[in-house]
Design a protein around this motif. Structure first.
Motif, PDB file in Angstrom:
ATOM      1  N   ALA A  28       0.921  -1.213  -0.123  1.00  0.00           N
ATOM      2  CA  ALA A  28       0.141  -0.037  -0.147  1.00  0.00           C
ATOM      3  C   ALA A  28       0.729   1.221   0.018  1.00  0.00           C
ATOM      4  CB  ALA A  28      -0.844   0.146   1.121  1.00  0.00           C
ATOM      5  N   GLY A  29       0.558   2.165  -0.771  1.00  0.00           N
ATOM      6  CA  GLY A  29       1.363   3.440  -1.011  1.00  0.00           C
ATOM      7  C   GLY A  29       0.867   4.777  -0.250  1.00  0.00           C
ATOM      8  N   PHE A  30       0.161   4.362   0.784  1.00  0.00           N
ATOM      9  CA  PHE A  30      -0.450   5.859   1.314  1.00  0.00           C
ATOM     10  C   PHE A  30       0.576   6.316   1.997  1.00  0.00           C
ATOM     11  CE2 PHE A  30      -3.723   2.691   1.194  1.00  0.00           C
ATOM     12  CZ  PHE A  30      -5.017   3.565   0.951  1.00  0.00           C
ATOM     13  N   ILE A  31       1.433   5.749   2.617  1.00  0.00           N
ATOM     14  CA  ILE A  31       2.456   6.666   3.532  1.00  0.00           C
ATOM     15  C   ILE A  31       3.330   7.363   2.135  1.00  0.00           C
ATOM     16  CG2 ILE A  31       4.709   6.552   4.686  1.00  0.00           C
ATOM     17  CD1 ILE A  31       3.550   4.482   6.447  1.00  0.00           C
ATOM     18  N   ALA A  32       3.955   6.889   1.288  1.00  0.00           N
ATOM     19  CA  ALA A  32       4.868   7.207   0.242  1.00  0.00           C
ATOM     20  C   ALA A  32       4.177   8.382  -0.649  1.00  0.00           C
ATOM     21  CB  ALA A  32       5.288   6.199  -1.047  1.00  0.00           C
ATOM     22  N   LEU A  33       2.737   8.220  -0.923  1.00  0.00           N
ATOM     23  CA  LEU A  33       2.133   9.187  -1.719  1.00  0.00           C
ATOM     24  C   LEU A  33       1.851  10.625  -0.915  1.00  0.00           C
ATOM     25  CD1 LEU A  33       0.520   9.887  -4.083  1.00  0.00           C
ATOM     26  CD2 LEU A  33      -1.628   8.944  -3.239  1.00  0.00           C
ATOM     27  N   ASN A  34       1.400  10.284   0.393  1.00  0.00           N
ATOM     28  CA  ASN A  34       1.010  11.678   1.009  1.00  0.00           C
ATOM     29  C   ASN A  34       2.386  12.180   1.521  1.00  0.00           C
ATOM     30  OD1 ASN A  34      -1.970  11.893   1.828  1.00  0.00           O
ATOM     31  ND2 ASN A  34      -1.403   9.813   1.443  1.00  0.00           N
ATOM     32  N   ALA A  35       3.293  11.434   1.844  1.00  0.00           N
ATOM     33  CA  ALA A  35       4.802  12.047   2.527  1.00  0.00           C
ATOM     34  C   ALA A  35       5.315  12.607   1.279  1.00  0.00           C
ATOM     35  CB  ALA A  35       5.540  10.976   3.119  1.00  0.00           C
ATOM     36  N   GLY A  36       5.253  11.929   0.044  1.00  0.00           N
ATOM     37  CA  GLY A  36       5.942  12.377  -0.928  1.00  0.00           C
ATOM     38  C   GLY A  36       5.412  13.931  -1.544  1.00  0.00           C
ATOM     39  N   ILE A  37       3.988  13.911  -1.477  1.00  0.00           N
ATOM     40  CA  ILE A  37       3.532  15.216  -1.806  1.00  0.00           C
ATOM     41  C   ILE A  37       3.580  16.352  -0.703  1.00  0.00           C
ATOM     42  CG2 ILE A  37       1.161  16.771  -1.689  1.00  0.00           C
ATOM     43  CD1 ILE A  37      -0.110  14.017  -3.236  1.00  0.00           C
ATOM     44  N   GLY A  38       3.697  15.869   0.407  1.00  0.00           N
ATOM     45  CA  GLY A  38       3.962  16.754   1.543  1.00  0.00           C
ATOM     46  C   GLY A  38       5.399  17.405   1.837  1.00  0.00           C
ATOM     47  N   SER A  39       6.412  16.467   1.418  1.00  0.00           N
ATOM     48  CA  SER A  39       7.817  16.901   1.316  1.00  0.00           C
ATOM     49  C   SER A  39       8.381  17.419   0.095  1.00  0.00           C
ATOM     50  CB  SER A  39       8.749  15.735   1.732  1.00  0.00           C
ATOM     51  OG  SER A  39       8.429  14.446   0.649  1.00  0.00           O
ATOM     52  N   GLY A  40       7.612  17.600  -0.868  1.00  0.00           N
ATOM     53  CA  GLY A  40       7.767  17.934  -2.336  1.00  0.00           C
ATOM     54  C   GLY A  40       8.939  16.970  -3.097  1.00  0.00           C
ATOM     55  N   ALA A  41       8.619  15.856  -2.903  1.00  0.00           N
ATOM     56  CA  ALA A  41       9.497  14.670  -3.755  1.00  0.00           C
ATOM     57  C   ALA A  41       9.230  14.930  -5.305  1.00  0.00           C
ATOM     58  CB  ALA A  41       8.953  13.354  -3.332  1.00  0.00           C
ATOM     59  N   GLU A  42      10.337  14.648  -5.988  1.00  0.00           N
ATOM     60  CA  GLU A  42      10.442  14.841  -7.498  1.00  0.00           C
ATOM     61  C   GLU A  42       9.734  13.773  -8.040  1.00  0.00           C
ATOM     62  OE1 GLU A  42      12.565  18.011  -6.052  1.00  0.00           O
ATOM     63  OE2 GLU A  42      12.881  15.903  -5.417  1.00  0.00           O
ATOM     64  N   GLU A  43       9.592  12.520  -7.246  1.00  0.00           N
ATOM     65  CA  GLU A  43       8.883  11.407  -7.841  1.00  0.00           C
ATOM     66  C   GLU A  43       8.523  10.450  -6.909  1.00  0.00           C
ATOM     67  OE1 GLU A  43       6.874  10.102 -10.234  1.00  0.00           O
ATOM     68  OE2 GLU A  43       8.491  10.800 -11.449  1.00  0.00           O
ATOM     69  N   ILE A  44       7.164   9.568  -6.908  1.00  0.00           N
ATOM     70  CA  ILE A  44       6.880   8.926  -5.911  1.00  0.00           C
ATOM     71  C   ILE A  44       6.557   7.629  -6.581  1.00  0.00           C
ATOM     72  CG2 ILE A  44       4.947   8.763  -4.232  1.00  0.00           C
ATOM     73  CD1 ILE A  44       4.428  11.821  -4.427  1.00  0.00           C
ATOM     74  N   LEU A  45       6.870   6.417  -6.044  1.00  0.00           N
ATOM     75  CA  LEU A  45       6.842   5.135  -6.506  1.00  0.00           C
ATOM     76  C   LEU A  45       6.182   4.539  -5.707  1.00  0.00           C
ATOM     77  CD1 LEU A  45      10.502   4.171  -7.723  1.00  0.00           C
ATOM     78  CD2 LEU A  45       8.487   5.719  -9.063  1.00  0.00           C
ATOM     79  N   ILE A  46       4.761   3.935  -6.120  1.00  0.00           N
ATOM     80  CA  ILE A  46       3.935   3.232  -5.134  1.00  0.00           C
ATOM     81  C   ILE A  46       3.316   1.685  -5.926  1.00  0.00           C
ATOM     82  CG2 ILE A  46       3.159   4.881  -3.661  1.00  0.00           C
ATOM     83  CD1 ILE A  46       0.586   5.439  -5.571  1.00  0.00           C
ATOM     84  N   PRO A  47       2.839   0.982  -5.325  1.00  0.00           N
ATOM     85  CA  PRO A  47       2.485  -0.207  -5.890  1.00  0.00           C
ATOM     86  C   PRO A  47       1.173  -0.062  -6.720  1.00  0.00           C
ATOM     87  CG  PRO A  47       2.915  -0.902  -3.668  1.00  0.00           C
ATOM     88  CD  PRO A  47       3.032   0.723  -3.905  1.00  0.00           C
ATOM     89  N   GLU A  48       0.392   0.775  -6.230  1.00  0.00           N
ATOM     90  CA  GLU A  48      -1.030   1.056  -6.726  1.00  0.00           C
ATOM     91  C   GLU A  48      -0.894   1.688  -8.297  1.00  0.00           C
ATOM     92  OE1 GLU A  48      -1.677   1.424  -2.485  1.00  0.00           O
ATOM     93  OE2 GLU A  48      -0.236   1.957  -4.011  1.00  0.00           O
ATOM     94  N   LYS A  49       0.062   2.355  -8.411  1.00  0.00           N
ATOM     95  CA  LYS A  49       0.330   3.011  -9.999  1.00  0.00           C
ATOM     96  C   LYS A  49       1.817   2.700 -10.363  1.00  0.00           C
ATOM     97  CE  LYS A  49       0.135   7.459 -12.432  1.00  0.00           C
ATOM     98  NZ  LYS A  49       0.079   8.840 -12.257  1.00  0.00           N
ATOM     99  N   GLU A  50       1.936   1.759 -11.171  1.00  0.00           N
ATOM    100  CA  GLU A  50       3.350   1.055 -11.766  1.00  0.00           C
ATOM    101  C   GLU A  50       3.512   2.103 -12.836  1.00  0.00           C
ATOM    102  OE1 GLU A  50       3.236  -2.798 -12.749  1.00  0.00           O
ATOM    103  OE2 GLU A  50       2.368  -3.369 -10.923  1.00  0.00           O
TER     104      GLU A  50
END
Length: 327
Positions: A178-200
């Motif tokens: 589940a990519g909930f942590i990666a997606l929300n933390a990625g947006i919140g920290s301004g990450a350049e790319e976010i890799l999650i299982p739900e969207k390959e």
């Protein structure tokens, strides 16, 4: 559930999550409020089998709302997976006089509770406690908000050193599938790319994104990766591939690991845990069993344990769009 419940047992199982202590406290205080007894079970289902019980009073749960982890401990139990083990656990509950059980945890915890209901018709209510936020039937699980805040704080620090040394950081966060942590933390920290299982997005999309950054002269970036993401066999293999392809990048990998589970729970998690703990006790007093208590649109809702186990909590498609636009 013909006889009035006079004593409720509570346990925590699976991975610990910040806010579990707040939930335990709420269960105990609710039992005190409704003038029934509460007994704590140490080490989850294994402690249930071994009879590792302790009566809990309101005084005993003072000053734990702010503490991470779980005072009742947690442990895996292979013995509980057997009929003999569950029968022994049931006998222990009867012997101590408990008329119902509250289980705090995730899928595995709820599966054990559901088995207990099916085999012994023993009342069980579940409270979702996991940092992954992957439980169906609630907007947030206990511990998720705290884990997000921890991850964002760490990524902010990593970005400081990434910018100072022109580095590309792959930051692996928890989440299983589940990519909930990666997606929300990625947006919140301004990450350049976010890799999650739900969207390959695939390796090509990642290369394209990094290539655009390189063409713009960008030499430091943050890529947040869910541990269950399968672009490479591991985040280290992925980093090696990108390093070979783009030698311009000075690449580092940071696996945040179990630091995401620890720490004092956020106010949000403390309030959520308190609401769910009280709701769980009230469900049992209303002779409702086999459900998980959750909060959706700021209202307490009940979801069958079978649904909570079988169905998946879906990623917000709007957040996926926001991540794509702002990254």
């Amino acid at each position: 559930m013909n006889e009035p419940i006079k004593k409720i047992a509570v346990l925590t199982s699976g991975g610990d999550a910040p806010g579990m202590n707040a939930a335990i406290r709420a269960v105990v205080r609710a039992c005190t409020y409704y003038r029934i007894e509460c007994v704590g079970i140490y080490r989850g289902y294994q402690g249930l089998i071994e009879g590792d019980f302790e009566p809990l009073s309101g005084r005993q749960v003072s000053n734990i709302i702010n503490k991470g982890g779980t005072i009742l401990k947690s442990a895996r139990s292979k013995e509980f997976m057997t009929e003999e083990g569950r029968a022994k656990a049931h006998e222990n509950l009867k012997e101590v006089g408990a008329g119902a059980l509250i289980v705090i945890g995730g899928d595995g915890t709820f599966t054990g509770g559901l088995k207990f209901i099916q085999e012994f018709n023993f009342p069980v209510v579940g409270i979702p406690g996991t940092i992954d936020n992957d439980i169906y039937g609630t907007d947030n699980t206990i511990g998720y908000d705290t884990a997000l805040n921890t991850v964002v704080e760490v990524i902010d620090k990593i970005r400081d050193t990434a910018s100072s040394h022109n580095r590309l950081f792959f930051v692996e966060v928890m989440g299983r599938d589940a990519g909930f942590i990666a997606l929300n933390a990625g947006i919140g920290s301004g990450a350049e790319e976010i890799l999650i299982p739900e969207k390959e997005i695939g390796i090509e999309k990642l290369e394209e994104s990094l290539g655009k950054g390189r063409d713009k002269g960008k030499t430091s970036s943050i890529v947040v990766v869910t541990e269950g993401e399968k672009i490479g066999k591991s985040v280290f293999e992925l980093a090696d591939y990108i390093k070979e392809k783009y030698p311009i990048y000075d690449i580092r990998v940071s696996v945040l690991g179990h630091m995401q589970r620890g720490g004092s729970p956020s106010c949000f998690d403390r309030v959520l845990a308190s609401r769910l703990g009280v709701a769980a006790v009230e469900c049992l007093l209303d002779r409702v069993s086999g459900v998980m208590v959750g909060v959706i649109n700021n209202e307490v809702v009940l979801t069958g344990l079978n649904k909570a186990i079988k169905l998946d909590n879906e990623i917000d498609k709007e957040l996926l769009k926001v991540a794509e636009i702002t990254s």
